[in-house]
Design a protein around this motif. Structure first.
Motif, PDB file in Angstrom:
ATOM      1  N   TYR A 140       5.237   6.285 -16.053  1.00 29.27           N
ATOM      2  CA  TYR A 140       5.593   5.027 -15.393  1.00 29.27           C
ATOM      3  C   TYR A 140       4.373   4.382 -14.734  1.00 29.27           C
ATOM      4  CZ  TYR A 140       7.753   1.883 -11.949  1.00 29.27           C
ATOM      5  OH  TYR A 140       8.078   0.786 -11.179  1.00 29.27           O
ATOM      6  N   ALA A 141       3.600   5.186 -14.012  1.00 26.24           N
ATOM      7  CA  ALA A 141       2.451   4.659 -13.272  1.00 26.24           C
ATOM      8  C   ALA A 141       1.297   4.252 -14.181  1.00 26.24           C
ATOM      9  CB  ALA A 141       1.966   5.691 -12.260  1.00 26.24           C
ATOM     10  N   SER A 142       1.305   4.742 -15.407  1.00 28.98           N
ATOM     11  CA  SER A 142       0.198   4.485 -16.338  1.00 28.98           C
ATOM     12  C   SER A 142       0.328   3.165 -17.071  1.00 28.98           C
ATOM     13  CB  SER A 142       0.108   5.623 -17.362  1.00 28.98           C
ATOM     14  OG  SER A 142      -0.094   6.862 -16.736  1.00 28.98           O
ATOM     15  N   THR A 143       1.523   2.613 -17.121  1.00 27.34           N
ATOM     16  CA  THR A 143       1.753   1.392 -17.894  1.00 27.34           C
ATOM     17  C   THR A 143       1.756   0.166 -16.990  1.00 27.34           C
ATOM     18  OG1 THR A 143       4.153   1.701 -17.700  1.00 27.34           O
ATOM     19  CG2 THR A 143       3.074   2.616 -19.654  1.00 27.34           C
ATOM     20  N   MET A 144       1.411  -0.980 -17.573  1.00 29.42           N
ATOM     21  CA  MET A 144       1.333  -2.231 -16.816  1.00 29.42           C
ATOM     22  C   MET A 144       2.721  -2.867 -16.697  1.00 29.42           C
ATOM     23  SD  MET A 144      -1.821  -2.264 -16.088  1.00 29.42           S
ATOM     24  CE  MET A 144      -1.998  -3.916 -15.403  1.00 29.42           C
TER      25      MET A 144
ATOM     26  N   LEU B  88       0.461  15.567  -5.434  1.00 33.78           N
ATOM     27  CA  LEU B  88       0.630  14.131  -5.228  1.00 33.78           C
ATOM     28  C   LEU B  88      -0.603  13.509  -4.567  1.00 33.78           C
ATOM     29  CD1 LEU B  88       2.807  11.976  -5.713  1.00 33.78           C
ATOM     30  CD2 LEU B  88       3.711  12.462  -3.439  1.00 33.78           C
ATOM     31  N   ARG B  89      -1.387  14.318  -3.857  1.00 30.56           N
ATOM     32  CA  ARG B  89      -2.577  13.786  -3.171  1.00 30.56           C
ATOM     33  C   ARG B  89      -3.522  13.105  -4.156  1.00 30.56           C
ATOM     34  NH1 ARG B  89      -5.177  18.782  -0.195  1.00 30.56           N
ATOM     35  NH2 ARG B  89      -4.834  19.642  -2.277  1.00 30.56           N
ATOM     36  N   SER B  90      -3.979  13.842  -5.147  1.00 30.66           N
ATOM     37  CA  SER B  90      -4.920  13.282  -6.127  1.00 30.66           C
ATOM     38  C   SER B  90      -4.225  12.313  -7.065  1.00 30.66           C
ATOM     39  CB  SER B  90      -5.580  14.412  -6.932  1.00 30.66           C
ATOM     40  OG  SER B  90      -4.599  15.212  -7.582  1.00 30.66           O
ATOM     41  N   TRP B  91      -2.933  12.542  -7.301  1.00 33.67           N
ATOM     42  CA  TRP B  91      -2.165  11.660  -8.192  1.00 33.67           C
ATOM     43  C   TRP B  91      -2.107  10.239  -7.617  1.00 33.67           C
ATOM     44  CZ3 TRP B  91       1.948   8.425  -8.369  1.00 33.67           C
ATOM     45  CH2 TRP B  91       2.549   8.171  -9.608  1.00 33.67           C
ATOM     46  N   MET B  92      -1.853  10.112  -6.323  1.00 32.19           N
ATOM     47  CA  MET B  92      -1.763   8.794  -5.702  1.00 32.19           C
ATOM     48  C   MET B  92      -3.083   8.043  -5.790  1.00 32.19           C
ATOM     49  SD  MET B  92       0.570   9.862  -2.394  1.00 32.19           S
ATOM     50  CE  MET B  92       0.329   8.347  -1.473  1.00 32.19           C
ATOM     51  N   GLU B  93      -4.193   8.755  -5.663  1.00 31.46           N
ATOM     52  CA  GLU B  93      -5.499   8.119  -5.775  1.00 31.46           C
ATOM     53  C   GLU B  93      -5.779   7.687  -7.204  1.00 31.46           C
ATOM     54  OE1 GLU B  93      -8.375  10.796  -4.179  1.00 31.46           O
ATOM     55  OE2 GLU B  93      -7.790  10.426  -2.091  1.00 31.46           O
ATOM     56  N   ALA B  94      -5.364   8.503  -8.153  1.00 32.72           N
ATOM     57  CA  ALA B  94      -5.642   8.216  -9.554  1.00 32.72           C
ATOM     58  C   ALA B  94      -4.913   6.961 -10.056  1.00 32.72           C
ATOM     59  CB  ALA B  94      -5.265   9.420 -10.416  1.00 32.72           C
ATOM     60  N   TYR B  95      -3.715   6.701  -9.535  1.00 36.88           N
ATOM     61  CA  TYR B  95      -2.911   5.596 -10.049  1.00 36.88           C
ATOM     62  C   TYR B  95      -2.706   4.457  -9.048  1.00 36.88           C
ATOM     63  CZ  TYR B  95      -1.929   8.856 -13.799  1.00 36.88           C
ATOM     64  OH  TYR B  95      -2.071   9.729 -14.853  1.00 36.88           O
ATOM     65  N   SER B  96      -3.436   4.487  -7.937  1.00 39.15           N
ATOM     66  CA  SER B  96      -3.237   3.480  -6.897  1.00 39.15           C
ATOM     67  C   SER B  96      -3.603   2.071  -7.354  1.00 39.15           C
ATOM     68  CB  SER B  96      -4.048   3.845  -5.647  1.00 39.15           C
ATOM     69  OG  SER B  96      -5.437   3.915  -5.947  1.00 39.15           O
ATOM     70  N   HIS B  97      -4.443   1.948  -8.382  1.00 42.47           N
ATOM     71  CA  HIS B  97      -4.806   0.618  -8.885  1.00 42.47           C
ATOM     72  C   HIS B  97      -3.631  -0.079  -9.562  1.00 42.47           C
ATOM     73  CE1 HIS B  97      -5.071   3.197 -12.417  1.00 42.47           C
ATOM     74  NE2 HIS B  97      -5.012   2.113 -13.173  1.00 42.47           N
ATOM     75  N   ASN B  98      -2.638   0.722  -9.973  1.00 42.92           N
ATOM     76  CA  ASN B  98      -1.535   0.158 -10.750  1.00 42.92           C
ATOM     77  C   ASN B  98      -0.169   0.417 -10.134  1.00 42.92           C
ATOM     78  OD1 ASN B  98      -0.690  -1.177 -13.263  1.00 42.92           O
ATOM     79  ND2 ASN B  98       0.254   0.803 -13.780  1.00 42.92           N
ATOM     80  N   CYS B  99      -0.076   1.428  -9.268  1.00 42.12           N
ATOM     81  CA  CYS B  99       1.239   1.839  -8.763  1.00 42.12           C
ATOM     82  C   CYS B  99       1.134   2.346  -7.315  1.00 42.12           C
ATOM     83  CB  CYS B  99       1.810   2.945  -9.661  1.00 42.12           C
ATOM     84  SG  CYS B  99       3.465   3.499  -9.206  1.00 42.12           S
ATOM     85  N   SER B 100       1.995   1.835  -6.461  1.00 38.12           N
ATOM     86  CA  SER B 100       2.059   2.280  -5.071  1.00 38.12           C
ATOM     87  C   SER B 100       3.219   3.252  -4.897  1.00 38.12           C
ATOM     88  CB  SER B 100       2.257   1.088  -4.133  1.00 38.12           C
ATOM     89  OG  SER B 100       1.207   0.159  -4.262  1.00 38.12           O
ATOM     90  N   VAL B 101       3.149   4.069  -3.855  1.00 37.57           N
ATOM     91  CA  VAL B 101       4.208   5.025  -3.545  1.00 37.57           C
ATOM     92  C   VAL B 101       4.726   4.748  -2.133  1.00 37.57           C
ATOM     93  CG1 VAL B 101       4.800   7.450  -3.176  1.00 37.57           C
ATOM     94  CG2 VAL B 101       3.256   6.816  -5.041  1.00 37.57           C
TER      95      VAL B 101
ATOM     96  N   ALA C 288       0.846  -1.192   0.000  1.00 38.66           N
ATOM     97  CA  ALA C 288       0.000   0.000   0.000  1.00 38.66           C
ATOM     98  C   ALA C 288       0.885   1.247   0.000  1.00 38.66           C
ATOM     99  CB  ALA C 288      -0.898  -0.012   1.234  1.00 38.66           C
ATOM    100  N   HIS C 289       0.285   2.410  -0.260  1.00 35.46           N
ATOM    101  CA  HIS C 289       1.049   3.648  -0.112  1.00 35.46           C
ATOM    102  C   HIS C 289       1.608   3.684   1.310  1.00 35.46           C
ATOM    103  CE1 HIS C 289      -0.388   4.933  -3.933  1.00 35.46           C
ATOM    104  NE2 HIS C 289      -1.606   5.270  -3.540  1.00 35.46           N
ATOM    105  N   THR C 290       2.902   3.928   1.442  1.00 33.25           N
ATOM    106  CA  THR C 290       3.574   3.797   2.734  1.00 33.25           C
ATOM    107  C   THR C 290       4.491   4.980   2.988  1.00 33.25           C
ATOM    108  OG1 THR C 290       3.546   1.376   2.500  1.00 33.25           O
ATOM    109  CG2 THR C 290       5.062   2.301   4.129  1.00 33.25           C
TER     110      THR C 290
ATOM    111  N   GLY D 173       4.374  -8.204  -8.101  1.00 32.63           N
ATOM    112  CA  GLY D 173       4.193  -7.201  -7.045  1.00 32.63           C
ATOM    113  C   GLY D 173       3.736  -5.858  -7.556  1.00 32.63           C
ATOM    114  N   GLY D 174       3.491  -5.753  -8.868  1.00 34.49           N
ATOM    115  CA  GLY D 174       3.046  -4.497  -9.444  1.00 34.49           C
ATOM    116  C   GLY D 174       4.158  -3.470  -9.536  1.00 34.49           C
TER     117      GLY D 174
END
Length: 319
Positions: free
Chosen positions: A91-95, A121-134, A43-45, A100-101
């Motif tokens: 980077y976050a947009s591609t599979m 980064l607030r809205s960015w993390m939500e937008a790409y959380s399905h594919n990329c964690s921070v 998860a985002h950590t 581990g994603g």
């Protein structure tokens, strides 16, 4: 058995832990990381610690390695809005084929240059959380805006219980002895390694760095023990001088403490908490914070440090 990166020669890099089993952590943190790894995704950590060398960046890499994730690493000092909208978004947009994603590690996320990035980064993390964690690391969690903190699993490093501390130091001593064996460096007495670990705890990175320096002569002997214990004895002597407001004597000790200003300030700060009245803690924090604010780039560090010590002697109330 410990991991060895043969492409590196500096001990702190050569022997950097590569798995969770190698990481020396408080029991609570270890359990939390095991749970994250078992889930297969991170998860985002937010990993933070006021103290350096506790393993934040190493842990970020270990987590990614344990779940076999694809990783992008960037320093917070170099991250700007254009980077977030450009390279990080691409980077976050591609599979990825990694189980581990994708994970982006932002090291030193409390860097002043990241203030504008944090807002976006607030809205960015939500937008790409399905594919990329921070995963973000930092020393000063107060520099991370609350909206980002609330989006992350937050873990504080360098805050062990008394039981954790004893176990962690024993594990670190064993790890240091194993490093010396690998490097074919003779250890005259294991108590020497223990003294070095105790002096620097919980900064394991500094312990390994110093050990690598001492090992250049091919032997860890009693001379290392003398240097390790001398630092504690010097601090004891300094505290007595400060209590008695003997500023002339304090000034005479200042040069030896400026050699490693950062480590000295940390040790002094921790020690003073035990020596002063609770009512003086806020004053202590202000004195230390003000001194650190201007520590970089000043013409004479000895005068700067003496100014701090003089304030400590004259403005704090002792137990």
């Amino acid at each position: 058995m410990i991991s060895v990166d043969t492409s590196q020669w500096m001990w702190e890099q050569k022997f950097r832990p590569q798995s969770l089993a190698e990481c020396i952590l408080p029991a609570h943190d270890l359990a939390a990381f095991k749970g994250a790894i078992e889930s297969g995704r991170i998860a985002h950590t937010l990993l933070y610690s006021k103290k350096p060398g506790t393993g934040k960046t190493t842990m970020a890499h270990v987590l990614c390695a344990e779940i076999d994730a694809e990783v992008m690493f960037i320093s917070g000092g170099n991250l700007r809005i254009d980077d977030l909208r450009g390279d990080l978004t691409a980077y976050a947009s591609t599979m990825t084929t990694k189980p581990g994603g994708k994970v982006i590690i932002i090291d030193e996320a409390d860097n002043k240059g990241m203030k504008a990035v944090q807002e976006e980064l607030r809205s960015w993390m939500e937008a790409y959380s399905h594919n990329c964690s921070v995963i973000m690391t930092c020393n000063h969690i107060e520099a991370i805006i609350p909206h980002l903190q609330s989006r992350c699993d937050t873990i504080e490093f360098g805050n062990p219980t008394a039981e954790d501390k004893k176990r962690m130091m024993i594990e670190m001593v064993k790890r240091c002895i194993e490093m010396c064996k690998i490097q074919e460096v003779e250890v005259e007495n294991n108590k020497i390694i223990l003294a070095l670990v105790q002096k620097n705890f919980p900064d394991f990175r500094k312990t390994v760095t110093e050990l690598g320096g001492y090992a250049k002569c091919g032997k860890i002997d009693a001379g290392v023990l003398t240097r390790a214990t001398q630092a504690t004895e010097d601090l004891d002597e300094l505290i007595i001088m400060l209590r008695n407001k003997k500023l002339g004597d304090v000034r005479g000790m200042v040069p030896k403490f400026t050699v490693d200003y950062g480590n000295f300030i940390t040790k002094l700060y921790e020690r003073l908490f035990l020596e002063i009245q609770p009512a003086s803690i806020r004053t202590l924090v202000k004195i230390v914070a003000e001194n650190q604010k201007y520590a970089n780039g000043i013409p004479n560090l000895e005068i700067h440090l003496f100014d701090l010590l003089a304030d400590v002697a004259m403005e704090l109330t002792w137990k």
